[in-house]
Design a protein around this motif. Structure first.
Motif, PDB file in Angstrom:
ATOM      1  N   ARG A  55       0.823  -1.212   0.000  1.00 22.34           N
ATOM      2  CA  ARG A  55       0.000   0.000   0.000  1.00 22.34           C
ATOM      3  C   ARG A  55       0.857   1.261   0.000  1.00 22.34           C
ATOM      4  O   ARG A  55       0.357   2.354   0.225  1.00 22.34           O
ATOM      5  N   ARG A  56       2.160   1.087  -0.224  1.00 22.10           N
ATOM      6  CA  ARG A  56       3.056   2.242  -0.245  1.00 22.10           C
ATOM      7  C   ARG A  56       3.560   2.502  -1.656  1.00 22.10           C
ATOM      8  O   ARG A  56       3.990   1.584  -2.354  1.00 22.10           O
ATOM      9  N   ARG A  57       3.531   3.741  -2.061  1.00 25.80           N
ATOM     10  CA  ARG A  57       3.943   4.132  -3.401  1.00 25.80           C
ATOM     11  C   ARG A  57       5.423   3.808  -3.632  1.00 25.80           C
ATOM     12  O   ARG A  57       5.839   3.467  -4.750  1.00 25.80           O
ATOM     13  N   SER A  58       6.245   3.907  -2.588  1.00 27.19           N
ATOM     14  CA  SER A  58       7.696   3.747  -2.748  1.00 27.19           C
ATOM     15  C   SER A  58       8.117   2.299  -2.970  1.00 27.19           C
ATOM     16  O   SER A  58       9.212   2.037  -3.446  1.00 27.19           O
ATOM     17  N   ASP A  59       7.258   1.323  -2.623  1.00 31.16           N
ATOM     18  CA  ASP A  59       7.623  -0.091  -2.792  1.00 31.16           C
ATOM     19  C   ASP A  59       7.567  -0.485  -4.265  1.00 31.16           C
ATOM     20  O   ASP A  59       6.653  -0.086  -4.998  1.00 31.16           O
ATOM     21  N   HIS A  60       8.558  -1.293  -4.662  1.00 34.07           N
ATOM     22  CA  HIS A  60       8.591  -1.804  -6.029  1.00 34.07           C
ATOM     23  C   HIS A  60       8.275  -3.301  -5.999  1.00 34.07           C
ATOM     24  O   HIS A  60       8.983  -4.082  -5.360  1.00 34.07           O
ATOM     25  N   VAL A  61       7.204  -3.699  -6.666  1.00 33.16           N
ATOM     26  CA  VAL A  61       6.733  -5.091  -6.640  1.00 33.16           C
ATOM     27  C   VAL A  61       7.021  -5.770  -7.971  1.00 33.16           C
ATOM     28  O   VAL A  61       6.777  -5.194  -9.033  1.00 33.16           O
ATOM     29  N   ASP A  62       7.550  -6.999  -7.918  1.00 26.67           N
ATOM     30  CA  ASP A  62       7.840  -7.785  -9.115  1.00 26.67           C
ATOM     31  C   ASP A  62       7.384  -9.225  -8.913  1.00 26.67           C
ATOM     32  O   ASP A  62       7.323  -9.731  -7.783  1.00 26.67           O
ATOM     33  N   ILE A  63       7.076  -9.894 -10.036  1.00 26.19           N
ATOM     34  CA  ILE A  63       6.791 -11.323 -10.028  1.00 26.19           C
ATOM     35  C   ILE A  63       8.099 -12.063 -10.267  1.00 26.19           C
ATOM     36  O   ILE A  63       8.782 -11.824 -11.260  1.00 26.19           O
ATOM     37  N   VAL A  64       8.457 -12.963  -9.356  1.00 25.52           N
ATOM     38  CA  VAL A  64       9.714 -13.698  -9.459  1.00 25.52           C
ATOM     39  C   VAL A  64       9.527 -15.013 -10.204  1.00 25.52           C
ATOM     40  O   VAL A  64      10.279 -15.346 -11.110  1.00 25.52           O
ATOM     41  N   LYS A  86      10.407  -4.695  -2.919  1.00 26.94           N
ATOM     42  CA  LYS A  86      11.680  -4.061  -2.591  1.00 26.94           C
ATOM     43  C   LYS A  86      11.435  -2.727  -1.903  1.00 26.94           C
ATOM     44  O   LYS A  86      10.606  -1.931  -2.344  1.00 26.94           O
ATOM     45  N   SER A  87      12.174  -2.488  -0.812  1.00 26.78           N
ATOM     46  CA  SER A  87      12.030  -1.232  -0.084  1.00 26.78           C
ATOM     47  C   SER A  87      12.573  -0.079  -0.913  1.00 26.78           C
ATOM     48  O   SER A  87      13.286  -0.272  -1.899  1.00 26.78           O
ATOM     49  N   GLN A  94      11.244  -8.215   0.598  1.00 26.97           N
ATOM     50  CA  GLN A  94      10.187  -9.015   1.207  1.00 26.97           C
ATOM     51  C   GLN A  94       9.602  -9.942   0.141  1.00 26.97           C
ATOM     52  O   GLN A  94       9.147  -9.492  -0.907  1.00 26.97           O
ATOM     53  N   TYR A  95       9.627 -11.261   0.411  1.00 29.26           N
ATOM     54  CA  TYR A  95       9.117 -12.236  -0.546  1.00 29.26           C
ATOM     55  C   TYR A  95       7.833 -12.870  -0.010  1.00 29.26           C
ATOM     56  O   TYR A  95       7.731 -13.171   1.192  1.00 29.26           O
ATOM     57  N   SER A  96       6.877 -13.058  -0.908  1.00 25.69           N
ATOM     58  CA  SER A  96       5.603 -13.690  -0.548  1.00 25.69           C
ATOM     59  C   SER A  96       5.244 -14.727  -1.586  1.00 25.69           C
ATOM     60  O   SER A  96       5.263 -14.444  -2.796  1.00 25.69           O
ATOM     61  N   LEU A  97       4.935 -15.931  -1.125  1.00 20.71           N
ATOM     62  CA  LEU A  97       4.430 -16.986  -2.008  1.00 20.71           C
ATOM     63  C   LEU A  97       2.927 -17.080  -1.805  1.00 20.71           C
ATOM     64  O   LEU A  97       2.449 -17.334  -0.694  1.00 20.71           O
ATOM     65  N   LEU A  98       2.171 -16.847  -2.874  1.00 15.30           N
ATOM     66  CA  LEU A  98       0.714 -16.909  -2.812  1.00 15.30           C
ATOM     67  C   LEU A  98       0.224 -18.106  -3.610  1.00 15.30           C
ATOM     68  O   LEU A  98       0.828 -18.485  -4.631  1.00 15.30           O
ATOM     69  N   THR A  99      -0.874 -18.690  -3.159  1.00 13.97           N
ATOM     70  CA  THR A  99      -1.485 -19.798  -3.869  1.00 13.97           C
ATOM     71  C   THR A  99      -2.899 -19.430  -4.280  1.00 13.97           C
ATOM     72  O   THR A  99      -3.562 -18.635  -3.604  1.00 13.97           O
TER      73      THR A  99
END
Length: 398
Positions: A55-64, A86-87, A94-99
């Motif tokens: 929920r933060r604009r500064s975070d960069h999210v990628d699919i690994v 990524k901060s 921070q890594y998250s595995l979702l199913t």
């Protein structure tokens, strides 16, 4: 974006920035599942959804990475996707595995934080288990590892002699219990450095070692068939940098080894016939009792809601195609014998299910008798009565 197949479905994953209610934007992981409709000769949207990753604009999210894996707790195959957050300063990841659940909801499974970024050699295995390498070490995390997960590699040995040399040997390592074994029983030493990907056809753990049959694709453009570390067959591949090996079971006509390459090429190793596609998946898309290949042609974006160019075939008479030319979509109905195969497959599954059900019912009956006898014994002890049990009842209560 990323694409993954599930049973008779194709699932598209992508990341998206959406407007937040407070300050800035939020990052979401969105998905869309497509299922093949034979009447329309097309993949149509079956479900879609999203999960908020940050929920933060500064975070960069990628699919690994995304892949289907067996959930050891739920005992079924599920689509898994590993994402990283990524901060702003890039000091932590921070890594998250979702199913993807059966109700088509993205649910968090594993979360962990690293001080470095995963770059290569990231795998999603049974369990589900996340395994990766970093600085010549292998790491993994899992709620409950499924099956026997092992790692192959080279161990450096320094010879203490007048001539200082550095040699190495092939070793295998069981992830769950840390047991080390001779890795040359799976892959000979010369192949360790040049192997790009492997597919294990059969493996049995015997006396702490693996008896293994597998195929390996190498950086020398070779596909090699091994039995217990011995080369049995070799064939030349048409492209460089193989990334993945899949096996397509076409029923009575045998199996196809399908190899995907880094450049996007695909080839099928069977009777020296090759054709280039952008990606390939295997499953019973037509629901006829045997597996087919779904071959997706090039120049298609993963964000589309419908696949425009594809071919479904088992190379043995079954064929559905779309977008290969300017004519109307071509179809070839399954031959009559496939319906018999379907009935036989369903009958076999029902028979297996019935056997399992009968075994469970027997276990329940035994447990009920044990509970009833235990309650009777306790009641007799409290009342001061002597309990008389037959020899069979004594064995059940022990």
């Amino acid at each position: 974006s990323a694409l993954r197949q599930r049973v008779r479905q194709i699932i598209l994953f992508n990341r998206k920035r959406a407007s937040a209610t407070n300050d800035g934007e939020r990052s979401e992981l969105i998905f869309c599942s497509l299922s093949f409709e034979r009447g329309d000769n097309a993949f149509l949207k079956a479900a879609d959804g999203a999960a908020v990753i940050s929920r933060r604009r500064s975070d960069h999210v990628d699919i690994v990475k995304c892949k289907c894996a067996t959930d050891a707790q739920e005992r079924h195959t599920t689509a898994c996707v590993l994402v990283t957050k990524k901060s702003e300063k890039g000091q932590s990841f921070q890594y998250s595995l979702l199913t993807l659940s059966s109700s088509n909801r993205l649910e968090p499974c594993i979360e962990f934080k690293l001080s470095y970024q995963m770059k290569e050699n990231v795998y999603i295995l049974q369990g589900p288990t996340v395994l990766w390498t970093h600085e010549d070490s292998v790491f993994y995390t899992s709620l409950q590892a499924g099956g026997q997960i092992f790692v192959l590699g080279l161990q450096n040995l320094s010879e203490k002699s007048l001539i200082k040399q550095s040699t190495s040997q092939t070793v295998g390592y069981f992830v769950q219990d840390g047991l080390v074994f001779d890795g040359s029983l799976i892959l000979p030493h010369p192949y360790i450095r040049i192997t790009r990907c492997i597919f294990v056809l059969k493996a049995d753990r015997v006396d702490g070692a693996l008896k293994c049959t597998l195929v390996a694709a190498t950086s020398k453009q070779q596909l090699v068939y091994f039995e217990n570390g011995t080369v049995k067959e070799i064939c030349q591949l048409p492209f460089e940098q193989p990334d993945n090996i899949q096996v397509v079971d076409t029923g009575r006509n045998g199996c196809l080894l399908v190899i995907s390459f880094h450049q996007g090429h695909v080839c099928a190793v069977w009777k020296e016939t090759f054709q280039v596609f952008s990606s390939v998946h295997s499953d019973d898309f037509l629901g006829c009792g045997t597996e087919q290949m779904l071959l997706i042609f090039k120049d298609q974006g993963a964000e589309g809601q419908q696949l425009e160019k594809f071919l479904i075939t088992d190379l043995c008479g079954l064929s559905y195609s779309r977008g290969q030319d300017t004519e109307a979509p071509k179809t070839s109905s399954p031959p009559a014998e496939n319906y018999l195969l379907t009935l036989q497959a369903l009958e076999s599954r029902l028979q297996s299910g019935l056997i399992v059900l009968q075994e469970l019912q027997r276990e329940v009956r035994v447990k009920d008798r044990i509970l009833q006898q235990s309650v009777q014994v306790l009641s007799d002890v409290v009342s001061g009565r002597e309990t008389v049990l037959t020899q069979h009842e004594q064995v059940l209560c022990m």
